[in-house]
Design a protein around this motif. Structure first.
Motif, mmCIF file in Angstrom:
data_model
loop_
_atom_site.group_PDB
_atom_site.id
_atom_site.type_symbol
_atom_site.label_atom_id
_atom_site.label_comp_id
_atom_site.label_asym_id
_atom_site.label_seq_id
_atom_site.Cartn_x
_atom_site.Cartn_y
_atom_site.Cartn_z
ATOM 1 N N MET A 1 1.033 -1.027 0.194
ATOM 2 C CA MET A 1 -0.112 0.349 0.210
ATOM 3 C C MET A 1 0.982 1.424 -0.019
ATOM 4 S SD MET A 1 -3.031 1.223 2.183
ATOM 5 C CE MET A 1 -4.230 0.680 1.609
ATOM 6 N N THR A 2 0.334 2.005 -1.214
ATOM 7 C CA THR A 2 1.313 2.910 -1.010
ATOM 8 C C THR A 2 0.967 4.089 -0.495
ATOM 9 O OG1 THR A 2 0.727 4.093 -3.154
ATOM 10 C CG2 THR A 2 2.886 2.674 -3.308
ATOM 11 N N ARG A 3 1.506 5.407 0.047
ATOM 12 C CA ARG A 3 1.120 6.745 0.620
ATOM 13 C C ARG A 3 1.912 7.705 0.442
ATOM 14 N NH1 ARG A 3 2.927 6.816 6.308
ATOM 15 N NH2 ARG A 3 0.889 8.509 6.858
ATOM 16 N N GLY A 4 0.651 8.902 0.547
ATOM 17 C CA GLY A 4 1.404 9.663 -0.372
ATOM 18 C C GLY A 4 0.883 11.169 -0.174
ATOM 19 N N LEU A 5 0.975 12.643 -0.362
ATOM 20 C CA LEU A 5 0.466 13.813 0.196
ATOM 21 C C LEU A 5 0.524 14.856 -0.939
ATOM 22 C CD1 LEU A 5 -0.305 16.294 2.176
ATOM 23 C CD2 LEU A 5 2.262 17.598 1.708
ATOM 24 N N LEU A 6 -0.961 15.041 -1.487
ATOM 25 C CA LEU A 6 -0.820 15.552 -2.858
ATOM 26 C C LEU A 6 -0.574 16.812 -2.707
ATOM 27 C CD1 LEU A 6 -4.517 13.543 -3.228
ATOM 28 C CD2 LEU A 6 -2.590 12.783 -3.955
ATOM 29 N N ASP A 7 0.060 18.057 -3.568
ATOM 30 C CA ASP A 7 0.250 19.039 -3.637
ATOM 31 C C ASP A 7 -1.254 19.266 -4.507
ATOM 32 O OD1 ASP A 7 1.793 21.094 -3.761
ATOM 33 O OD2 ASP A 7 2.301 20.621 -6.732
ATOM 34 N N THR A 8 -1.054 21.008 -4.099
ATOM 35 C CA THR A 8 -2.625 21.414 -4.860
ATOM 36 C C THR A 8 -3.079 20.898 -5.779
ATOM 37 O OG1 THR A 8 -2.104 22.905 -2.570
ATOM 38 C CG2 THR A 8 -3.744 23.513 -4.578
ATOM 39 N N ASN A 9 -2.152 21.216 -6.767
ATOM 40 C CA ASN A 9 -2.569 20.569 -8.623
ATOM 41 C C ASN A 9 -3.293 19.350 -8.667
ATOM 42 O OD1 ASN A 9 -0.169 19.194 -8.596
ATOM 43 N ND2 ASN A 9 1.064 20.707 -8.838
ATOM 44 N N ILE A 10 -3.017 18.518 -7.734
ATOM 45 C CA ILE A 10 -3.610 17.069 -7.958
ATOM 46 C C ILE A 10 -4.310 17.439 -7.654
ATOM 47 C CG2 ILE A 10 -3.690 14.802 -7.163
ATOM 48 C CD1 ILE A 10 -1.145 15.820 -8.531
ATOM 49 N N LEU A 11 -5.416 17.867 -6.667
ATOM 50 C CA LEU A 11 -6.295 17.680 -5.545
ATOM 51 C C LEU A 11 -7.449 18.860 -7.373
ATOM 52 C CD1 LEU A 11 -6.287 18.871 -2.423
ATOM 53 C CD2 LEU A 11 -7.112 16.669 -3.146
ATOM 54 N N ILE A 12 -6.726 20.356 -7.305
ATOM 55 C CA ILE A 12 -7.436 20.700 -8.611
ATOM 56 C C ILE A 12 -8.403 19.714 -9.985
ATOM 57 C CG2 ILE A 12 -7.138 22.706 -10.182
ATOM 58 C CD1 ILE A 12 -5.611 24.110 -7.847
ATOM 59 N N LEU A 13 -7.267 18.913 -10.751
ATOM 60 C CA LEU A 13 -7.068 17.409 -11.757
ATOM 61 C C LEU A 13 -7.107 16.541 -11.290
ATOM 62 C CD1 LEU A 13 -3.582 18.873 -12.893
ATOM 63 C CD2 LEU A 13 -5.597 20.224 -13.614
ATOM 64 N N ARG A 14 -7.669 16.151 -9.949
ATOM 65 C CA ARG A 14 -8.122 14.660 -9.750
ATOM 66 C C ARG A 14 -9.101 14.395 -10.004
ATOM 67 N NH1 ARG A 14 -9.407 12.283 -3.404
ATOM 68 N NH2 ARG A 14 -10.452 14.356 -3.384
ATOM 69 N N ALA A 103 5.751 17.763 3.593
ATOM 70 C CA ALA A 103 5.682 15.752 3.162
ATOM 71 C C ALA A 103 6.977 15.507 3.795
ATOM 72 C CB ALA A 103 5.628 16.737 2.133
ATOM 73 N N SER A 104 8.539 16.265 4.255
ATOM 74 C CA SER A 104 8.852 15.853 4.641
ATOM 75 C C SER A 104 8.744 15.686 5.869
ATOM 76 C CB SER A 104 9.977 16.741 4.814
ATOM 77 O OG SER A 104 11.312 16.961 5.133
ATOM 78 N N VAL A 105 8.333 16.149 6.672
ATOM 79 C CA VAL A 105 7.740 15.936 8.306
ATOM 80 C C VAL A 105 6.722 14.757 8.638
ATOM 81 C CG1 VAL A 105 6.631 16.316 10.747
ATOM 82 C CG2 VAL A 105 8.276 18.513 9.522
ATOM 83 N N TYR A 106 6.237 14.519 7.659
ATOM 84 C CA TYR A 106 5.539 13.095 7.792
ATOM 85 C C TYR A 106 6.239 11.722 6.928
ATOM 86 C CZ TYR A 106 1.679 15.962 10.433
ATOM 87 O OH TYR A 106 1.467 16.494 11.507
ATOM 88 N N GLY A 107 7.774 12.061 6.077
ATOM 89 C CA GLY A 107 8.155 10.825 5.591
ATOM 90 C C GLY A 107 7.448 10.689 4.166
ATOM 91 N N LEU A 108 6.671 11.523 4.271
ATOM 92 C CA LEU A 108 5.867 10.842 2.819
ATOM 93 C C LEU A 108 5.804 11.681 1.511
ATOM 94 C CD1 LEU A 108 1.929 12.259 4.444
ATOM 95 C CD2 LEU A 108 3.302 9.545 4.552
ATOM 96 N N PRO A 109 6.094 11.029 0.457
ATOM 97 C CA PRO A 109 6.267 11.021 -0.530
ATOM 98 C C PRO A 109 5.480 12.939 -1.179
ATOM 99 C CG PRO A 109 5.286 9.014 -1.032
ATOM 100 C CD PRO A 109 5.453 8.802 0.035
ATOM 101 N N LEU A 110 6.032 13.152 -1.928
ATOM 102 C CA LEU A 110 4.744 14.131 -2.553
ATOM 103 C C LEU A 110 4.800 14.045 -4.138
ATOM 104 C CD1 LEU A 110 3.395 17.326 -1.883
ATOM 105 C CD2 LEU A 110 5.873 18.414 -2.881
ATOM 106 N N TYR A 111 3.104 13.811 -3.571
ATOM 107 C CA TYR A 111 2.222 13.895 -5.878
ATOM 108 C C TYR A 111 1.929 15.295 -5.971
ATOM 109 C CZ TYR A 111 2.653 8.760 -4.649
ATOM 110 O OH TYR A 111 2.663 7.437 -4.477
ATOM 111 N N THR A 112 2.664 15.338 -7.541
ATOM 112 C CA THR A 112 2.718 17.105 -8.132
ATOM 113 C C THR A 112 2.296 16.778 -9.361
ATOM 114 O OG1 THR A 112 3.334 18.835 -8.009
ATOM 115 C CG2 THR A 112 4.696 17.011 -7.938
ATOM 116 N N THR A 113 2.204 17.210 -10.380
ATOM 117 C CA THR A 113 2.108 17.282 -11.616
ATOM 118 C C THR A 113 3.470 18.746 -12.091
ATOM 119 O OG1 THR A 113 0.546 18.997 -12.136
ATOM 120 C CG2 THR A 113 -0.301 16.721 -11.417
#
Length: 134
Positions: A1-14, A103-113
């Protein structure tokens, strides 16, 4: 299972991004909600405002945002230093860099376009590129 933080642009285009391009477990930063709230007020017409409100309300309903807290603020300083060392200025990218710090503090990869917006942060943030929908 993958985990990640979504950048704002991902939410806009999701709506137009394939679920297979996103992590199984998604999170957002409180900074993303702030950005989404801001763009509602800059909409040029009522139809666009309604679209932006919909995105904001869906994000508020779906996610419990990760806070930009004291630890993230300290990391933000490191993120800004890395950006400067890379030869860029952090001034115009405050929200993006705050999201990267979260993202860095929580150790999550940051997903972005927009991976080029995070250039110079290697070692601090694992940036995952998502293809921008056509």
């Amino acid at each position: 299972m993958t985990r990640g933080l979504l950048d704002t642009n991902i939410l806009i285009l999701r709506a137009d991004i394939s679920a297979s391009d996103l992590p199984d477990e998604m999170a957002i930063s409180a900074v993303t909600l702030a950005e989404l709230a801001d763009v509602v007020h800059s909409a040029g017409d009522e139809a666009e405002r309604a679209r932006r409100v919909d995105i904001l309300q869906r994000a508020e309903n779906e996610f419990a945002p990760l806070p930009f807290d004291a630890e993230a603020a300290r990391r933000y300083g490191q993120v800004c230093a890395a950006v400067r060392a890379y030869g860029r200025t952090p001034r115009r990218r405050v929200a993006d860099l705050m999201i990267a710090a979260t993202a860095s503090v929580y150790g999550l990869p940051l997903y972005t376009t927009n991976p080029q917006g995070y250039a110079g942060l290697e070692g601090l943030v694992d940036v995952q590129t998502v293809a921008r929908p056509r």
